[in-house]
Scaffold this motif. Structure first.
Motif, mmCIF file in Angstrom:
data_model
loop_
_atom_site.group_PDB
_atom_site.id
_atom_site.type_symbol
_atom_site.label_atom_id
_atom_site.label_comp_id
_atom_site.label_asym_id
_atom_site.label_seq_id
_atom_site.Cartn_x
_atom_site.Cartn_y
_atom_site.Cartn_z
ATOM 1 N N SER A 145 0.868 -1.262 -0.048
ATOM 2 C CA SER A 145 -0.070 0.093 0.163
ATOM 3 C C SER A 145 0.935 1.207 0.001
ATOM 4 C CB SER A 145 -0.758 -0.005 1.208
ATOM 5 O OG SER A 145 -1.603 1.072 1.495
ATOM 6 N N LEU A 146 0.580 1.917 -1.031
ATOM 7 C CA LEU A 146 1.571 3.076 -1.217
ATOM 8 C C LEU A 146 0.547 4.199 -1.162
ATOM 9 C CD1 LEU A 146 3.909 4.821 -1.225
ATOM 10 C CD2 LEU A 146 4.299 4.348 -3.668
ATOM 11 N N LYS A 147 0.102 5.138 -0.320
ATOM 12 C CA LYS A 147 -1.031 5.862 -0.091
ATOM 13 C C LYS A 147 -1.120 6.942 -1.288
ATOM 14 C CE LYS A 147 -3.709 8.806 3.142
ATOM 15 N NZ LYS A 147 -3.631 9.436 4.397
ATOM 16 N N HIS A 148 -2.551 6.561 -1.995
ATOM 17 C CA HIS A 148 -3.189 7.535 -2.919
ATOM 18 C C HIS A 148 -2.309 7.142 -4.176
ATOM 19 C CE1 HIS A 148 -3.998 10.818 -0.053
ATOM 20 N NE2 HIS A 148 -4.933 9.782 0.097
ATOM 21 N N GLU A 149 -1.538 6.196 -4.379
ATOM 22 C CA GLU A 149 -0.808 5.780 -5.735
ATOM 23 C C GLU A 149 -0.863 4.256 -6.108
ATOM 24 O OE1 GLU A 149 3.208 6.877 -5.776
ATOM 25 O OE2 GLU A 149 2.826 8.710 -4.881
ATOM 26 N N ARG A 150 -0.774 3.301 -5.069
ATOM 27 C CA ARG A 150 -0.927 1.896 -5.447
ATOM 28 C C ARG A 150 -1.360 0.832 -4.284
ATOM 29 N NH1 ARG A 150 4.336 1.899 -7.213
ATOM 30 N NH2 ARG A 150 5.206 1.327 -5.121
ATOM 31 N N LEU A 151 -1.943 0.047 -4.618
ATOM 32 C CA LEU A 151 -2.356 -1.126 -3.821
ATOM 33 C C LEU A 151 -2.162 -2.295 -4.373
ATOM 34 C CD1 LEU A 151 -5.946 0.185 -2.883
ATOM 35 C CD2 LEU A 151 -4.059 -0.121 -1.152
ATOM 36 N N ARG A 152 -1.523 -3.228 -3.680
ATOM 37 C CA ARG A 152 -1.427 -4.781 -4.486
ATOM 38 C C ARG A 152 -1.803 -5.855 -3.390
ATOM 39 N NH1 ARG A 152 2.715 -5.695 -8.171
ATOM 40 N NH2 ARG A 152 3.780 -3.984 -7.612
ATOM 41 N N GLY A 153 -2.692 -6.807 -3.898
ATOM 42 C CA GLY A 153 -2.987 -7.872 -3.192
ATOM 43 C C GLY A 153 -2.812 -9.113 -3.845
ATOM 44 N N ARG A 154 -2.938 -10.165 -3.316
ATOM 45 C CA ARG A 154 -2.532 -11.583 -3.526
ATOM 46 C C ARG A 154 -3.905 -12.206 -3.375
ATOM 47 N NH1 ARG A 154 2.097 -12.759 -1.264
ATOM 48 N NH2 ARG A 154 3.056 -11.828 -2.902
ATOM 49 N N SER A 155 -4.478 -13.038 -4.405
ATOM 50 C CA SER A 155 -5.741 -13.767 -4.125
ATOM 51 C C SER A 155 -5.505 -15.347 -4.234
ATOM 52 C CB SER A 155 -6.773 -13.414 -5.253
ATOM 53 O OG SER A 155 -6.292 -13.959 -6.577
ATOM 54 N N ARG A 156 -6.476 -15.939 -3.212
ATOM 55 C CA ARG A 156 -6.425 -17.351 -3.344
ATOM 56 C C ARG A 156 -7.781 -18.104 -3.207
ATOM 57 N NH1 ARG A 156 -3.743 -15.772 1.567
ATOM 58 N NH2 ARG A 156 -5.260 -16.229 3.290
ATOM 59 N N GLY A 157 -7.741 -19.122 -3.613
ATOM 60 C CA GLY A 157 -9.331 -19.670 -3.675
ATOM 61 C C GLY A 157 -9.602 -20.192 -5.143
ATOM 62 N N GLN A 158 -10.868 -19.799 -5.543
ATOM 63 C CA GLN A 158 -11.262 -20.244 -6.816
ATOM 64 C C GLN A 158 -10.425 -19.545 -7.942
ATOM 65 O OE1 GLN A 158 -15.541 -19.343 -5.985
ATOM 66 N NE2 GLN A 158 -15.808 -21.346 -6.977
#
Length: 160
Positions: free
Chosen positions: A78-91
């Protein structure tokens, strides 16, 4: 599509609101079901740090096709007002990246998702159904961009 297991999906929104307001809406996933028509529910499974990194949420998605998806997403950057990164798992497994750029009073939003198909039927049919999977993703993302603009009371241009 790289092989039959991975998709690289890119969506673009231009929201006529300051980046701070767009950021606030995107970093409060529990509110997404109120404005994103395809998000059925969001449940916090693990609390992260003050910036949200380390948090894990279970998101239940409807789709334009006759199936629903459930994924768990861990916030990894998380870089405020610029970038969000997430990793998903599941289906669906993969990594998603929200990029925000302030442009005067508007915000350009780009979402990049590299997703791996987990369900055997999806992997098996991917070579044939790749255009349908992309069509589905574009529609879900388009509804999200329009929903976010409506939530913020502004106009948008969604280029999914």
């Amino acid at each position: 599509m790289a092989g039959s297991r991975h998709f690289d999906l890119v969506s673009h929104w231009r929201i006529d609101a300051p980046v701070e307001r767009v950021w606030s809406a995107l970093t409060e996933p529990e509110s997404w079901p109120r404005w994103w028509p395809y998000v059925r529910s969001v449940r916090l499974l693990k609390v992260g740090g003050a910036d949200g990194v380390g948090s894990v949420r279970r998101i239940e998605w409807a789709t334009r096709l006759p199936y629903d998806l459930v994924v768990e997403v861990e916030a990894i950057e998380s870089l405020k007002h610029e970038r969000l990164r997430g990793r998903s798992r599941g289906q669906l497994r993969g990594e998603g990246l929200w990029l925000l750029r302030s442009d005067g009073g508007s915000t350009d939003v780009t979402y990049v998702w590299r997703v791996e198909l987990v369900q055997p039927w999806m992997r098996w049919l991917a070579p044939l159904l790749a255009p349908v999977f992309r069509w589905n993703h574009r529609g879900v993302m388009r509804a999200g961009g329009l929903g976010l603009a409506g939530h913020l009371g502004v106009s948008s241009r969604v280029l999914c």
